[in-house]
Design a protein around this motif. Structure first.
Motif, PDB file in Angstrom:
ATOM      1  N   SER A   1       0.836  -1.199   0.000  1.00  0.00           N
ATOM      2  CA  SER A   1       0.000   0.000   0.000  1.00  0.00           C
ATOM      3  C   SER A   1       0.869   1.245   0.000  1.00  0.00           C
ATOM      4  CB  SER A   1      -0.926  -0.001   1.222  1.00  0.00           C
ATOM      5  OG  SER A   1      -1.895  -1.018   1.118  1.00  0.00           O
TER       6      SER A   1
ATOM      7  N   ALA B   1      -5.144   0.498  -2.184  1.00  0.00           N
ATOM      8  CA  ALA B   1      -6.008   0.734  -1.023  1.00  0.00           C
ATOM      9  C   ALA B   1      -5.902  -0.376   0.004  1.00  0.00           C
ATOM     10  CB  ALA B   1      -7.451   0.888  -1.488  1.00  0.00           C
TER      11      ALA B   1
ATOM     12  N   GLY C   1      -8.118   0.328   3.140  1.00  0.00           N
ATOM     13  CA  GLY C   1      -8.637   1.360   2.247  1.00  0.00           C
ATOM     14  C   GLY C   1     -10.038   1.042   1.756  1.00  0.00           C
TER      15      GLY C   1
END
Length: 278
Positions: free
Chosen positions: A142, A148, A152
């Motif tokens: 990430s 994400a 995320g």
């Protein structure tokens, strides 16, 4: 009013979703000789899921205190699963994602899916001060690639899980729903193992199957076999997409079996109806 019975119902729904995802066929990248361990791991999570639901019901609000309690329960649940399965860790991302959604469902019994995912998003954005600060494969990629990851996804309100739910409700078969997720998700596990080029190849392979008509057509089945061979050769498993499919299955289960939350007007009409029939 929600109670311990509903905590257990939510926990069982989460386990059912994990088992349904694990048993999904046809699929690409499945390890066929560990299905028993995967089922056993899912069953080992049920007490932890029930504890998460109970914690949410007790707290009654999506507070930081609840977020930290969920984190503590999740880490304890993961350790219990590892002991039960001899170290097989197949559901780590699912504990995080399903735990947030399950807690949100316990906080808001019968609420619309949009409200549940919004509450899960709120919980995901709260800091867990007791969470380990050690880097993980997911956090590493990430930071490196801007993917994400599971955190995320949760902090965005579970867009892929909502997309999976919409596809399931539209009658799309689960294997094709999984491929749809694989075609767009930045799966941090695949990124970590194979880098951006490997991830793009997996996404393109999933799109090729869908463009060929899906897994139920001869061309789609041939494309699926090709992607499966590529994933096995690279020892890649789309765990992120699988976890989000399980989330979609869980949300579908909750929406189908929990009665909708009633507003004041509906409750007033129901009270009048009971008075008339009494």
């Amino acid at each position: 009013m929600a109670g311990a019975y509903d905590d257990e119902r939510l926990a069982r729904a989460a386990v059912r979703a994990l088992v349904a995802e694990a048993e999904l066929t046809p699929r690409a990248g499945a390890v066929r000789d560990d299905l028993t361990a995967v089922r056993w791991a899912a069953q080992a999570l049920q007490p932890g899921f029930a504890a998460m639901a109970a914690a949410a019901r007790r707290n009654a609000e999506p507070t930081r205190e609840l977020r930290e309690e969920l984190g503590f329960i999740g880490r304890s649940t993961e350790r219990s699963m590892l002991r039960a399965t001899g170290g097989v860790n197949t559901h780590r991302g699912s504990i995080w994602s399903l735990g947030l959604l399950l807690a949100s469902a316990a906080l808001q019994p019968g609420a619309p899916i949009a409200e549940l995912t919004a509450t899960a998003k709120r919980l995901a954005t709260l800091r867990d001060r007791s969470a380990p600060r050690l880097p993980s494969p997911g956090s590493t990629v990430s930071a490196r690639y801007g993917a994400a990851g599971a955190r995320g996804e949760a902090r965005a309100g579970f867009p892929h899980a909502r997309r999976a739910l919409a596809a399931l409700r539209a009658g799309t078969g689960r294997p094709d729903v999984l491929l749809s997720l694989m075609s767009t998700l930045q799966d941090t596990g695949i990124l970590y193992a194979a880098g951006p080029h490997g991830l793009r190849a997996v996404q393109a392979g999933a799109r090729d199957i869908l463009d060929a008509g899906g897994t139920t057509t001869p061309d789609g089945a041939a494309a699926l076999a090709s992607l499966d061979a590529d994933l096995r050769r690279g020892e890649l498993r789309p765990r992120g997409s699988a976890a989000l499919l399980a989330c979609g299955i869980f949300l579908d289960d909750v929406a189908s079996t929990w009665p909708p939350k009633q507003g004041p007007a509906a409750r007033g009409r129901a009270a009048r109806d009971r008075a008339v029939t009494a």
